[in-house]
Enzyme design. Sequence first.
Site, short mmCIF file in Angstrom:
data_model
loop_
_atom_site.label_atom_id
_atom_site.label_comp_id
_atom_site.label_asym_id
_atom_site.label_seq_id
_atom_site.Cartn_x
_atom_site.Cartn_y
_atom_site.Cartn_z
N PRO A 118 0.67 -1.23 -0.07
CA PRO A 118 -0.13 -0.14 -0.01
C PRO A 118 0.78 1.44 -0.20
CG PRO A 118 0.08 -1.01 2.24
CD PRO A 118 0.64 -1.89 1.31
N CYS A 119 1.64 1.48 -1.03
CA CYS A 119 2.34 2.69 -1.20
C CYS A 119 1.63 3.92 -1.44
CB CYS A 119 3.30 2.56 -2.40
SG CYS A 119 2.71 2.31 -3.82
N HIS A 120 0.13 3.69 -1.48
CA HIS A 120 -0.80 4.86 -1.93
C HIS A 120 -1.21 5.68 -0.48
CE1 HIS A 120 -3.14 1.26 -1.29
NE2 HIS A 120 -4.11 1.94 -0.78
#
Length: 159
Positions: A118-120
């Site tokens: 989940p780099c977002h």
Amino acid sequence: MNYASVIESPVGKITIIADDDFVYAVTFSDKDIEGLTENELTLEVSKQLEAYFKGNLKNFDFPMKQKGTEFQQEVWQNLFSIPYGETTSYAKFSAHNPLAIRAIAAANGKNNIAIVVPCHRVIGSDGKLVGYAGGLWRKQWLLQHEREISHRGQTELKF
């Protein structure tokens, strides 16, 4: 041997690439998958992504492996500590090693397993959306989706 599946989603076409054992990419970018067929793993990831978009899945459960340095691997692993529906700033995310904030941001940008890793969920220190290889509109959509499903924070994100 590599395999691939492509799904349509609310944020556009997503390509999943795997071998017999691991998923190597979940990406929005066009990949040359000519001649590649689906396998059980790419089909499972497709199902999990569809459940995520319906709001029925918060944590993915399939074997994945990205190519990267030991430092990049550590950054990608640390992304899993950001809870679903929440965000953190690059400054907070790199607090354990503040001199490496740029390197951490660069490693975050090299994540090849979008949504799942989940780099977002990492945003600017000023609360603004920054740096998402899939496009800031997708980042905003994903964060909005997770907040609505988890009932955390405001119901509409304004950046």
